[in-house]
Motif scaffolding. Structure first.
Motif, PDB file in Angstrom:
ATOM      1  N   CYS A  61       0.833  -1.206   0.000  1.00  0.00           N
ATOM      2  CA  CYS A  61       0.000   0.000   0.000  1.00  0.00           C
ATOM      3  C   CYS A  61       0.869   1.258   0.000  1.00  0.00           C
ATOM      4  CB  CYS A  61      -0.902  -0.022   1.232  1.00  0.00           C
ATOM      5  SG  CYS A  61      -1.763   1.542   1.485  1.00  0.00           S
ATOM      6  N   GLY A 118      -0.205   4.131   0.960  1.00  0.00           N
ATOM      7  CA  GLY A 118      -0.609   4.988   2.073  1.00  0.00           C
ATOM      8  C   GLY A 118       0.050   4.591   3.380  1.00  0.00           C
ATOM      9  N   CYS A 119      -0.131   3.318   3.807  1.00  0.00           N
ATOM     10  CA  CYS A 119       0.334   2.903   5.132  1.00  0.00           C
ATOM     11  C   CYS A 119       1.485   1.906   5.060  1.00  0.00           C
ATOM     12  CB  CYS A 119      -0.834   2.308   5.925  1.00  0.00           C
ATOM     13  SG  CYS A 119      -1.463   0.770   5.233  1.00  0.00           S
ATOM     14  N   CYS A 149      -6.352  -0.620  -0.373  1.00  0.00           N
ATOM     15  CA  CYS A 149      -5.866  -1.141   0.904  1.00  0.00           C
ATOM     16  C   CYS A 149      -7.033  -1.278   1.888  1.00  0.00           C
ATOM     17  CB  CYS A 149      -4.814  -0.195   1.470  1.00  0.00           C
ATOM     18  SG  CYS A 149      -4.307  -0.595   3.147  1.00  0.00           S
ATOM     19  N   CYS A 195      -6.278   1.337   4.969  1.00  0.00           N
ATOM     20  CA  CYS A 195      -6.349   2.805   4.889  1.00  0.00           C
ATOM     21  C   CYS A 195      -7.006   3.313   3.610  1.00  0.00           C
ATOM     22  CB  CYS A 195      -4.946   3.401   5.028  1.00  0.00           C
ATOM     23  SG  CYS A 195      -3.950   3.234   3.534  1.00  0.00           S
ATOM     24  N   GLY A 233      -5.729   3.204   0.689  1.00  0.00           N
ATOM     25  CA  GLY A 233      -4.694   3.665  -0.245  1.00  0.00           C
ATOM     26  C   GLY A 233      -4.589   2.796  -1.495  1.00  0.00           C
TER      27      GLY A 233
HETATM   28 ZN   LIG Z   1      -2.850   1.202   3.450  1.00  0.00          ZN
END
Ligand SMILES: [Zn+2]
Length: 381
Positions: free
Chosen positions: A8, A10-11, A24, A27, A29
């Motif tokens: 991912c 994002g995280c 994801c 999150c 993402g």
């Molecule tokens: Zn994520």
């Protein structure tokens, strides 16, 4: 199959690929597939024994068998007139993605996405799929769904061009106009996927197919710069992934600078780059509807491609886009839709940002016949 899992943006979480995922679960993402590159190095020498085109790089896609309409293998041609007439001072090549089966680069992603949907179908029933599109992705998925027997519904924003909807309908997909812009259509498509439809769009499987734009360029030359139009950001992040994979396979030693061009009317990625701030969604309109994405799904990946490669993101006005479109047609014989001429408009506006004597590749993403009636507001040079 050489893919290991998905990560991912994002995280940073990692996931297996046993069950299909589009974002994801932690999150929301954007996810990206990772491959086992040491293992893939053994397959790499086989690439050049196969015909030039999308299918040449089979081991770099996360599917057993592509659904193919002969996509890819598009020309990479050097400018015959504009490079000299505009006094650019660097070499300019055009990657003509307009020559794909449905007239845009989207066919590369569709060949992987539709194959993945067939492989993942529960039981033997007909796959039902949904996608949000400003037109080109919908037309491409409609064609690949037709040949693969997938039942596809395309959700389009209220300002989608009628001629693009005709192309989608011709292949037999259902077209539904959503009140609002592309972002609202994308939200509706994700809701429909929660009710059991397979979700097509700028998610992890499409990016893997889109990579072949970059793989084909890397296969033919080592450019200093690659310039892409940016809507959702999937193309530029896929091309960047492709060049990195090509290098990881030991097939090249250098990486190009990646630069992304947006239309001023809708330019969240260019704005984030210019101000050095995180990506913030915006609402906006542009004549280049193919790249009108106010909340780009792969916006952070696009920014990261630009920043980590040493390139830049910038925006150009609708007028500059139309002028670039006209020059491409009249001086190079290349008829692009407005979105497809945006990278060229960005190169013209930012010519001092490319080194003298360097080799610059401009990606022409979609054919002019997709929007033949766009007004031409300026006289030819
Ligand atoms: Zn994520």
């Amino acid at each position: 199959m050489h893919e290991k899992g998905a990560s991912c943006s994002g995280c940073g979480a990692s996931y297996g690929l046993e069950r299909p995922m589009f974002r994801c679960p932690g999150c929301g993402g954007s996810l990206e597939i990772e491959f086992d590159y040491p293992k893939l190095r053994k397959a790499a020498p086989r690439f050049r024994e196969r015909p030039f085109g999308h299918a040449r790089y089979a081991e770099l896609y996360p599917v057993r068998e592509l659904v193919s309409l002969g996509e890819g293998g598009t020309p990479l041609i050097r400018s015959r007139n504009l490079e000299r007439e505009l006094g650019l001072g660097f070499g300019l090549w055009f990657k003509l993605e307009s020559q794909n089966p449905t007239g845009s680069f989207k066919d590369r992603g569709s060949s992987v996405e539709v194959a993945k949907a067939l492989e993942s179908r529960p039981g033997k029933g007909r796959v039902r799929a949904v996608v949000a599109s400003t037109g080109n992705m919908g037309a491409s998925l409609a064609a690949y769904s037709a040949v693969a027997g997938v039942s596809c519904t395309v959700l389009v924003p209220s300002d989608a061009r009628a001629v693009k909807l005709m192309q989608i309908a011709a292949y037999g997909s259902r077209v539904v106009r959503i009140p609002g812009d592309y972002t609202q259509a994308a939200r509706k498509a994700e809701e429909a996927s929660g009710r059991g439809a397979w979700l097509f769009g700028d998610y992890l499987f499409r990016r893997e197919g889109t990579k072949s734009v970059g793989l084909e360029i890397a296969d033919m030359m080592e450019p200093d710069d690659v310039v892409c139009p940016v809507g959702n950001g999937t193309l530029i992040s896929a091309v960047w992934k492709a060049f990195n994979e090509w290098k990881a396979l030991g097939l090249s030693r250098s990486l190009p600078r990646m630069s992304g061009m947006q239309a001023s009317g809708c330019s969240p990625v260019a704005r984030a780059f210019r101000t050095g701030t995180p990506l913030a969604p915006m609402r906006g309109r542009t004549i280049a509807v193919a790249i009108e994405c106010g909340a780009p799904l792969d916006g952070s990946r696009a920014l990261s491609a630009v920043r980590s490669s040493g390139g830049f993101a910038a925006d150009v006005t609708d007028r500059e886009i139309l002028r670039a479109r006209q020059l491409l047609a009249r001086r190079e014989g290349i008829f692009a839709e407005p979105g497809g001429a945006t990278a060229m408009a960005g190169i013209m506006r930012n010519r001092e940002r490319f080194a003298r004597g360097s080799r610059v590749v401009c990606i022409v993403t979609g054919h002019g016949l997709k929007e033949p009636r766009t007004p031409v507001p300026c006289r030819a040079a």
